[in-house]
Scaffold this motif. Sequence first.
Motif, mmCIF file in Angstrom:
data_model
loop_
_atom_site.group_PDB
_atom_site.id
_atom_site.type_symbol
_atom_site.label_atom_id
_atom_site.label_comp_id
_atom_site.label_asym_id
_atom_site.label_seq_id
_atom_site.Cartn_x
_atom_site.Cartn_y
_atom_site.Cartn_z
ATOM 1 N N GLY A 194 1.337 -3.526 1.436
ATOM 2 C CA GLY A 194 0.892 -3.057 0.715
ATOM 3 C C GLY A 194 0.684 -4.171 -0.590
ATOM 4 O O GLY A 194 1.473 -5.123 -0.548
ATOM 5 N N ILE A 195 0.385 -3.063 -1.903
ATOM 6 C CA ILE A 195 0.441 -3.974 -3.348
ATOM 7 C C ILE A 195 0.264 -3.126 -4.418
ATOM 8 O O ILE A 195 0.218 -1.871 -4.040
ATOM 9 N N ASP A 196 0.636 -3.354 -5.509
ATOM 10 C CA ASP A 196 1.084 -2.152 -6.196
ATOM 11 C C ASP A 196 -0.206 -2.291 -7.236
ATOM 12 O O ASP A 196 -0.745 -1.086 -7.086
ATOM 13 N N SER A 197 -1.344 -2.913 -7.709
ATOM 14 C CA SER A 197 -2.938 -3.733 -8.349
ATOM 15 C C SER A 197 -3.036 -4.583 -8.279
ATOM 16 O O SER A 197 -2.369 -5.779 -7.634
ATOM 17 N N GLU A 198 -3.894 -4.791 -8.700
ATOM 18 C CA GLU A 198 -5.238 -6.016 -8.785
ATOM 19 C C GLU A 198 -4.662 -7.180 -10.408
ATOM 20 O O GLU A 198 -5.368 -6.471 -10.829
ATOM 21 N N SER A 249 -4.413 3.825 -10.483
ATOM 22 C CA SER A 249 -2.919 3.648 -10.300
ATOM 23 C C SER A 249 -1.714 3.218 -11.293
ATOM 24 O O SER A 249 -2.443 4.159 -12.493
ATOM 25 N N THR A 291 4.000 -7.534 -4.749
ATOM 26 C CA THR A 291 3.823 -7.522 -6.523
ATOM 27 C C THR A 291 3.696 -8.267 -7.832
ATOM 28 O O THR A 291 4.225 -9.253 -6.624
ATOM 29 N N ALA A 294 2.038 -12.476 2.857
ATOM 30 C CA ALA A 294 1.163 -11.776 3.817
ATOM 31 C C ALA A 294 1.757 -11.943 4.969
ATOM 32 O O ALA A 294 2.039 -11.177 6.261
ATOM 33 N N VAL A 296 5.148 -5.469 1.200
ATOM 34 C CA VAL A 296 5.080 -4.956 -0.411
ATOM 35 C C VAL A 296 4.481 -6.395 -0.838
ATOM 36 O O VAL A 296 5.353 -7.006 -1.029
ATOM 37 N N ARG A 347 -4.590 -6.478 1.241
ATOM 38 C CA ARG A 347 -4.387 -5.881 1.487
ATOM 39 C C ARG A 347 -4.365 -4.930 2.811
ATOM 40 O O ARG A 347 -5.836 -5.081 3.091
ATOM 41 N N LYS A 381 -4.786 -10.248 -3.357
ATOM 42 C CA LYS A 381 -4.123 -9.438 -3.247
ATOM 43 C C LYS A 381 -4.927 -8.062 -2.568
ATOM 44 O O LYS A 381 -5.221 -7.567 -1.497
ATOM 45 N N ARG A 382 -5.784 -7.813 -3.175
ATOM 46 C CA ARG A 382 -7.432 -7.488 -2.201
ATOM 47 C C ARG A 382 -7.218 -7.600 -1.092
ATOM 48 O O ARG A 382 -7.944 -7.058 -0.243
#
Length: 435
Positions: free
Chosen positions: A233-237, A384, A214, A199, A212, A229, A225-226
């Motif tokens: 950007g992130i994909d999901s946690e 998501s 991922t 990041a 991003v 953000r 990742k949370r």
Amino acid sequence: MIQIIDLRDIQPNRVDLADLIPRSKTDFSVATDIARGLIDAVRERGEEALLEQAERLDGVRPAQVRIHAEEIGAAVRDLDPAVRSSLEEAISRVTTASEAQLPLAKVTQLGDGAEVIQRWQPVKRVGLYVPGGKAVYPSSVVMNVVPAQVAGVSSIALASPAQKQFDGSVHPTILAAAGLLGVDEVYAMGGAGAVGAFAYGVPSLGLDPVQVITGPGNIYVAAAKRLVRGVAGIDSEAGPTEILVIADATADARLVAADLVSQAEHDEMAAALLVTDSAEFGDRVRAELEIIAASTHHSARVIEALDGQQSAIVLVADMGAAAAFSNAYGPEHLEIQTEQPGAVLDLIDSAGAIFLGENSPVSLGDYLAGSNHVLPTGGQSHFSSGLGAYTFLRPQQIVKYSRSALQEVEARIVALSSAEDLPAHGDAITARFTR
């Protein structure tokens, strides 16, 4: 062995089901505090913090965080031929499936000379995380890298934890998978620190910040990742894995049990759930679980996961109730092994990936189905999706109006801008038609 939850005599709504769903009671706030400390250390002290974290958390201090290209090339040369062939087949299948996800540019004509063009632009740079704790995941290299490449990402960095048995380097099979895909920017760093490095960047390593991030990981990776953000950007946690199997009495109890065990072997916190309308079938699966769990390679890990509060056999009144429970849970992996799987599928609205029939187990999706195995966990499939080429694309609208097309809407824009007490908006339009 695995608990039984009997919901046959109640008809809970979706809100009630949320309280009945078996999940581990992990305190995410504790993980967040720890992840924040690790990220802050990397921001403040960069490479030295990453080395200290590897020594403390992975049990080894790497000779260097960034892996030399020569080491990646050697890993490719030394890769077992059978593993190489399998990885190449996985790359081919995931590439084909990912290419189908690419949206097409579209021009919308709203009048003569009035166009809105929809295009999809890839981000320039991404950071891809491959876990390396209890198992080795070259398949996750494929699942992360391929959709990014298909989307057109030009700069890819990959991170995986330092391995004690390889003197602090990344596992050679991970390096080989990266090499097969042409990725030469690889770092021996793991957990929340790796997410923070992606990041914010680490100048001494030549690691530039990414747009991003991922990849799956443990609860600390999910927390990190949370936390980043908004910076990236992130994909999901994506946290501990989940499998939910909807099955009726026509299913094969041995195969259902084998599928539950296959995901339970990932982690002691893995969630394995069977939802069925047949108590007798539930008993048969439970008996099979005891046999398979006792004999599998990672028996202790599997038994702990199955015994955990996050795993259960859930008895429901019918397949409609089974689908309702699954939708409330929002599983990472959903298998449907019923007499009429299509009818159950029609009732499903939330799942990371769905596997229909006894010949479509989750293990197929983990490796060679062509689908992506980086999926949302913890109920995040409610909002998501799994990783795909679209994860790395940004939709952009391009507006192109001619003078006459603009003049046609001039009065309406002036009327709306006046109604909003923003008259300069309207003036910007009328200025084009007055001297």
